[in-house]
Design a protein around this motif. Structure first.
Motif, PDB file in Angstrom:
ATOM      1  N   ARG A 125       1.007  -1.274   0.065  1.00  0.00           N
ATOM      2  CA  ARG A 125       0.078  -0.094  -0.103  1.00  0.00           C
ATOM      3  C   ARG A 125       0.806   1.294   0.213  1.00  0.00           C
ATOM      4  NH1 ARG A 125      -5.325  -0.500   3.354  1.00  0.00           N
ATOM      5  NH2 ARG A 125      -6.289  -2.237   2.541  1.00  0.00           N
ATOM      6  N   GLY A 126       0.228   2.493  -0.473  1.00  0.00           N
ATOM      7  CA  GLY A 126       1.165   3.634  -0.289  1.00  0.00           C
ATOM      8  C   GLY A 126       2.059   3.710  -1.333  1.00  0.00           C
ATOM      9  N   VAL A 127       2.129   3.131  -2.736  1.00  0.00           N
ATOM     10  CA  VAL A 127       3.193   3.106  -3.461  1.00  0.00           C
ATOM     11  C   VAL A 127       3.141   4.370  -4.078  1.00  0.00           C
ATOM     12  CG1 VAL A 127       3.889   2.214  -5.935  1.00  0.00           C
ATOM     13  CG2 VAL A 127       3.070   0.720  -3.948  1.00  0.00           C
ATOM     14  N   ALA A 128       1.920   5.013  -4.362  1.00  0.00           N
ATOM     15  CA  ALA A 128       1.948   6.428  -5.004  1.00  0.00           C
ATOM     16  C   ALA A 128       2.602   7.308  -4.361  1.00  0.00           C
ATOM     17  CB  ALA A 128       0.359   6.632  -5.224  1.00  0.00           C
ATOM     18  N   VAL A 129       2.513   7.283  -3.074  1.00  0.00           N
ATOM     19  CA  VAL A 129       3.022   8.350  -1.779  1.00  0.00           C
ATOM     20  C   VAL A 129       4.548   8.245  -2.165  1.00  0.00           C
ATOM     21  CG1 VAL A 129       3.223   9.003   0.359  1.00  0.00           C
ATOM     22  CG2 VAL A 129       0.975   8.527  -0.488  1.00  0.00           C
ATOM     23  N   TYR A 130       5.159   6.911  -1.834  1.00  0.00           N
ATOM     24  CA  TYR A 130       6.512   6.765  -1.865  1.00  0.00           C
ATOM     25  C   TYR A 130       7.003   7.161  -3.310  1.00  0.00           C
ATOM     26  CZ  TYR A 130       5.662   3.736   2.135  1.00  0.00           C
ATOM     27  OH  TYR A 130       5.351   3.229   3.387  1.00  0.00           O
ATOM     28  N   PHE A 171      10.097  10.041  -3.909  1.00  0.00           N
ATOM     29  CA  PHE A 171      11.327   9.668  -4.619  1.00  0.00           C
ATOM     30  C   PHE A 171      11.379  10.614  -5.946  1.00  0.00           C
ATOM     31  CE2 PHE A 171      11.423   5.770  -2.301  1.00  0.00           C
ATOM     32  CZ  PHE A 171      12.827   5.537  -2.125  1.00  0.00           C
ATOM     33  N   PHE A 172      10.608  11.080  -6.188  1.00  0.00           N
ATOM     34  CA  PHE A 172      10.483  11.643  -7.603  1.00  0.00           C
ATOM     35  C   PHE A 172      10.320  13.262  -7.655  1.00  0.00           C
ATOM     36  CE2 PHE A 172       9.031  11.949 -12.242  1.00  0.00           C
ATOM     37  CZ  PHE A 172       9.967  11.194 -12.699  1.00  0.00           C
ATOM     38  N   LEU A 173      10.199  13.787  -6.299  1.00  0.00           N
ATOM     39  CA  LEU A 173      10.281  15.270  -6.234  1.00  0.00           C
ATOM     40  C   LEU A 173      11.382  15.591  -6.422  1.00  0.00           C
ATOM     41  CD1 LEU A 173       7.884  16.658  -5.235  1.00  0.00           C
ATOM     42  CD2 LEU A 173       8.391  16.441  -2.836  1.00  0.00           C
ATOM     43  N   PRO A 174      12.689  15.045  -5.882  1.00  0.00           N
ATOM     44  CA  PRO A 174      14.017  15.775  -6.254  1.00  0.00           C
ATOM     45  C   PRO A 174      14.199  16.022  -7.712  1.00  0.00           C
ATOM     46  CG  PRO A 174      14.363  14.145  -4.372  1.00  0.00           C
ATOM     47  CD  PRO A 174      12.763  14.116  -5.095  1.00  0.00           C
ATOM     48  N   VAL A 175      13.734  14.960  -8.399  1.00  0.00           N
ATOM     49  CA  VAL A 175      13.894  14.609  -9.995  1.00  0.00           C
ATOM     50  C   VAL A 175      13.167  16.061 -10.798  1.00  0.00           C
ATOM     51  CG1 VAL A 175      13.630  13.377 -12.065  1.00  0.00           C
ATOM     52  CG2 VAL A 175      13.853  12.059  -9.804  1.00  0.00           C
ATOM     53  N   VAL A 176      12.196  16.410 -10.205  1.00  0.00           N
ATOM     54  CA  VAL A 176      11.447  17.748 -11.067  1.00  0.00           C
ATOM     55  C   VAL A 176      12.032  18.802 -10.310  1.00  0.00           C
ATOM     56  CG1 VAL A 176       9.607  15.994 -11.725  1.00  0.00           C
ATOM     57  CG2 VAL A 176       9.460  17.361  -9.439  1.00  0.00           C
ATOM     58  N   SER A 205      11.438   7.878   2.030  1.00  0.00           N
ATOM     59  CA  SER A 205      10.903   8.879   1.526  1.00  0.00           C
ATOM     60  C   SER A 205      11.134  10.191   2.488  1.00  0.00           C
ATOM     61  CB  SER A 205       9.452   8.512   1.558  1.00  0.00           C
ATOM     62  OG  SER A 205       9.258   7.561   0.748  1.00  0.00           O
ATOM     63  N   LEU A 206      11.398   9.901   3.745  1.00  0.00           N
ATOM     64  CA  LEU A 206      11.688  11.150   4.603  1.00  0.00           C
ATOM     65  C   LEU A 206      12.854  11.671   4.392  1.00  0.00           C
ATOM     66  CD1 LEU A 206      10.520  12.158   7.518  1.00  0.00           C
ATOM     67  CD2 LEU A 206      12.453  11.038   8.455  1.00  0.00           C
ATOM     68  N   ALA A 207      13.885  11.007   3.866  1.00  0.00           N
ATOM     69  CA  ALA A 207      15.108  11.378   3.349  1.00  0.00           C
ATOM     70  C   ALA A 207      14.990  12.334   2.127  1.00  0.00           C
ATOM     71  CB  ALA A 207      16.333  10.437   3.173  1.00  0.00           C
ATOM     72  N   MET A 208      14.066  11.977   1.418  1.00  0.00           N
ATOM     73  CA  MET A 208      13.886  12.740   0.081  1.00  0.00           C
ATOM     74  C   MET A 208      13.297  14.072   0.370  1.00  0.00           C
ATOM     75  SD  MET A 208      14.839  10.915  -2.504  1.00  0.00           S
ATOM     76  CE  MET A 208      16.148   9.823  -2.152  1.00  0.00           C
ATOM     77  N   VAL A 209      12.224  13.923   1.486  1.00  0.00           N
ATOM     78  CA  VAL A 209      11.250  14.961   1.328  1.00  0.00           C
ATOM     79  C   VAL A 209      11.718  16.130   2.461  1.00  0.00           C
ATOM     80  CG1 VAL A 209       8.973  15.723   2.190  1.00  0.00           C
ATOM     81  CG2 VAL A 209       9.353  13.756   0.612  1.00  0.00           C
ATOM     82  N   LEU A 226      -0.148  16.508 -12.862  1.00  0.00           N
ATOM     83  CA  LEU A 226       0.184  15.563 -13.901  1.00  0.00           C
ATOM     84  C   LEU A 226       0.877  14.286 -13.801  1.00  0.00           C
ATOM     85  CD1 LEU A 226       0.236  18.185 -16.713  1.00  0.00           C
ATOM     86  CD2 LEU A 226      -1.637  16.864 -16.118  1.00  0.00           C
ATOM     87  N   GLN A 227       1.021  13.678 -12.345  1.00  0.00           N
ATOM     88  CA  GLN A 227       1.852  12.740 -12.102  1.00  0.00           C
ATOM     89  C   GLN A 227       2.044  11.649 -12.943  1.00  0.00           C
ATOM     90  OE1 GLN A 227       2.892  10.737  -8.363  1.00  0.00           O
ATOM     91  NE2 GLN A 227       1.715  12.189  -7.142  1.00  0.00           N
ATOM     92  N   ARG A 228       0.816  11.003 -13.456  1.00  0.00           N
ATOM     93  CA  ARG A 228       0.974   9.873 -14.362  1.00  0.00           C
ATOM     94  C   ARG A 228       1.635  10.047 -15.677  1.00  0.00           C
ATOM     95  NH1 ARG A 228      -4.709   7.111 -15.708  1.00  0.00           N
ATOM     96  NH2 ARG A 228      -4.990   7.479 -13.671  1.00  0.00           N
ATOM     97  N   GLN A 229       1.134  11.456 -16.244  1.00  0.00           N
ATOM     98  CA  GLN A 229       1.724  11.623 -17.491  1.00  0.00           C
ATOM     99  C   GLN A 229       3.100  12.035 -17.389  1.00  0.00           C
ATOM    100  OE1 GLN A 229      -1.328  12.496 -16.679  1.00  0.00           O
ATOM    101  NE2 GLN A 229      -2.624  13.069 -18.013  1.00  0.00           N
TER     102      GLN A 229
END
Lengths: 315, 272
Positions: free
Chosen positions: A115-120, A124-129, B18-22, B257-260
């Motif tokens: 569960r929660g894959v979308a959140v994780y 992870f993707f935030l730094p990429v953008v 995730s915490l380390a990322m955010v 637009l996450q998915r795209q």
């Protein structure tokens, strides 16, 4: 079998019926013309010009004279170039640690029923953008020797942290951490796509043979993922060899940058190119530097293609 | 299969990562709302001081409004140009037949293999001789053309069914009509993926805008920010406010637009 053969026949019949007309060819050229001309003017011709410039010396007012291989002789003897190449190679090599890390996290995210894959994935993707300049500035603050969060956290466990990006002993490692942090999400997404393309039957067969989840990871997932890993390693190496934004913002340029005691441990090939081309206007020499970079990239790419036979499995 | 036993440890690992990322972003936001003395207090306070004037200060130190607009215009121009020009070329390479097609496609692809630094000095010369230094054209025009975009979209066009196209041809539609009213709508996912990638790259681009536009009010956000930190190295709360504003638009687009976005990245990574 016969169905595909039949399809092929009809397609051949169609093709025969539809001879390429003169108008179709004309429109073909019209459609590729904008991009074709743009690439020719701004990309293809410039490559040749840069190659030519690398054999010239530039005067103060933009004129240039042919000097033969003088720039290359200077480059080979220039300790600053040597240092920049070593720094860039160190960053590239150390950065490869990010690939297994991305595989592990992708494998965890790929677990069935998690569960929660979308959140994780978003985390992870935030730094990429995020804008690389902003990333570099943010980490510069985190690494600050006196007030940075990194050292504050270390202080909690009684460790007296260094001034990360101004200490020659730690600067490169600090840089690599940021590089991995900001690219792991990109790699993870591609590995995840690769994992989801692995046929389920392989896991079922391995399960019937008594392989547990860990065993399945090593004998099914990893080999099946090796072409993706090869692609990522090619792209990462090429990208790392062109490192600029992070270092430029972390060290600054010119006098201020040279005041950083770790500057000689951080300066990269592209940063040196930027300084020679657009700060000191030594464009002939700068051209030789990027030609050398091109050769370095080509050599490492060829090397990786050679080595792939030892570890990449194609089905 | 022990579906129930597995997740807990996995969640601990993923949550920590995730915490380390955010966490760095959270710290950035907190710092951006502190006074300078509050930001440099030891031990640090985890709470913001709600100094919103740091955000106003960014606009005083830099022509931030101009730079924002420059960045928006540049990104929009590059996205529109690449989506149009790349889709035209990609359609031709995928669906039209003309002598020299494969050779020309090979020439296009060769651009992909050259590191961008090799283009920069001659491109600068071109801009300089056109009198375009410190202009919007300088940061837009070279970005209108892309071999990558052609390659990406050609893969999409190759995957589209031929039947519709052939029916249209029998009805007498020419290449332009087929491209515009049949192929483009069908290739929409590909066009969106390209648009998103071009937006991301354009918004975050540093090297080229830094080189061609050196007047502060002609700079883009990333170049302006890099220049700002050179001058005001010590005022971290203001720097954090500036870098948050600059990166926020793309982060917002990403969230919506996450998915795209993810599909775009995944497509750019597949060798196709």
């Amino acid at each position: 079998m016969t169905a595909t053969a039949e399809k092929r026949l009809t397609r051949a019949a169609h093709a025969a019926r539809r001879r390429p007309s003169r108008t179709e060819a004309l429109w073909g050229y019209v459609f590729i013309a904008p991009t074709g001309l743009g690439l020719a003017v701004f990309y293809l011709w410039p490559v040749l010009q840069t190659a030519y410039f690398s054999f010239t010396e530039w005067g103060a007012f933009g004129g240039h004279t042919w000097t033969g291989p003088a720039n290359y002789a200077r480059l080979v003897a220039d300790p600053e170039v040597g240092r920049a190449v070593l720094n860039t190679l160190a960053y590239t090599g150390l950065g490869l640690v990010g690939i297994p890390l991305a595989i592990v996290f992708a494998a965890l995210l790929n677990l069935p029923g998690l569960r929660g894959v979308a959140v994780y994935r978003t985390a992870f993707f935030l730094p990429v953008v995020t804008m690389p300049v902003a990333v570099a500035m943010l980490w510069r603050w985190l690494y600050n020797g006196d007030y940075g969060l990194v050292n504050q956290v270390l202080a909690l466990v009684g460790v007296d942290g260094p001034n990360w990006i101004a200490d020659p002993a730690t600067a490169m490692y600090a840089l690599v951490v940021v590089g991995i942090w900001s690219s792991i999400g990109y790699n993870l997404i591609i590995f995840l796509a690769g994992m989801q393309a692995i046929p389920k039957e392989l896991y079922e067969a391995a399960g019937l043979d008594g392989a547990g989840r860990v065993r399945q990871f090593f004998s099914v997932t990893l080999p099946m993922l090796s072409p993706t890993a090869f692609f990522i390693s090619i792209v990462s190496v090429i990208g790392s060899l062109q490192l600029f934004d992070l270092v430029f913002v972390m060290t600054g340029s010119g006098q201020a940058a040279r005041a950083n005691p770790a500057y000689s441990r951080l300066q990269t090939v592209v940063q040196l190119f930027y300084e020679r081309a657009f700060v000191t206007d030594d464009r002939g020499y700068a051209a030789a530097i990027v030609i050398a970079l091109l050769l370095l990239i080509a050599a490492l790419t060829v090397l990786q293609f050679r080595l792939q036979r030892r570890w990449v499995h194609y089905v | 299969m022990s579906e129930r036993r597995r997740p807990f440890g996995v969640h601990v690992v993923l949550a920590a990562a995730s915490l380390a990322m955010v966490a760095p972003f959270v710290w950035q936001a907190v710092t951006s709302l502190k006074t300078l003395s509050g930001a440099t207090r030891v031990p640090p306070s985890l709470l913001p001081e709600w100094r919103w004037d740091n955000y106003a200060k960014v606009f005083e130190l830099l022509p931030f409004g101009d730079q924002f607009l420059n960045t928006v215009v540049m990104a929009a121009g590059r996205v529109a140009g690449q989506v149009l020009f790349c889709s035209m070329a990609a359609y031709a390479f995928a669906r039209l037949r003309f002598p020299g097609r494969n050779l020309l496609f090979g020439v296009f692809l060769s651009v992909l293999m050259v590191p961008p630094q090799l283009f920069v000095i001659p491109q600068y010369q071109i801009m300089s001789s056109l009198g375009w230094l410190n202009s919007l054209q300088a940061i837009i025009v070279p970005g209108l053309f892309s071999a990558f975009g052609v390659f990406l979209l050609r893969q999409f066009f190759l995957g589209l069914p031929r039947e519709l196209e052939e029916a249209a041809r029998l009805d007498g539609a020419g290449p332009v009509r087929i491209y515009w009213s049949i192929m483009l709508p069908l290739a929409r996912p590909g066009l969106v993926a390209l648009a998103i990638l071009v937006l991301l790259w354009a918004w975050n681009d540093l090297f080229w805008p830094l080189v061609v536009n050196t007047d502060p009010d002609k700079m883009t956000l990333s170049a302006g920010l890099a220049a700002l930190q050179g001058q005001y190295q010590t005022d971290y709360p203001v720097l954090m406010a500036g870098s948050l504003i600059a990166s926020l638009p793309v982060i917002a687009v990403f969230v919506f637009l996450q998915r795209q976005f993810i599909q775009g990245i995944a497509t750019s990574g597949s060798k196709g």
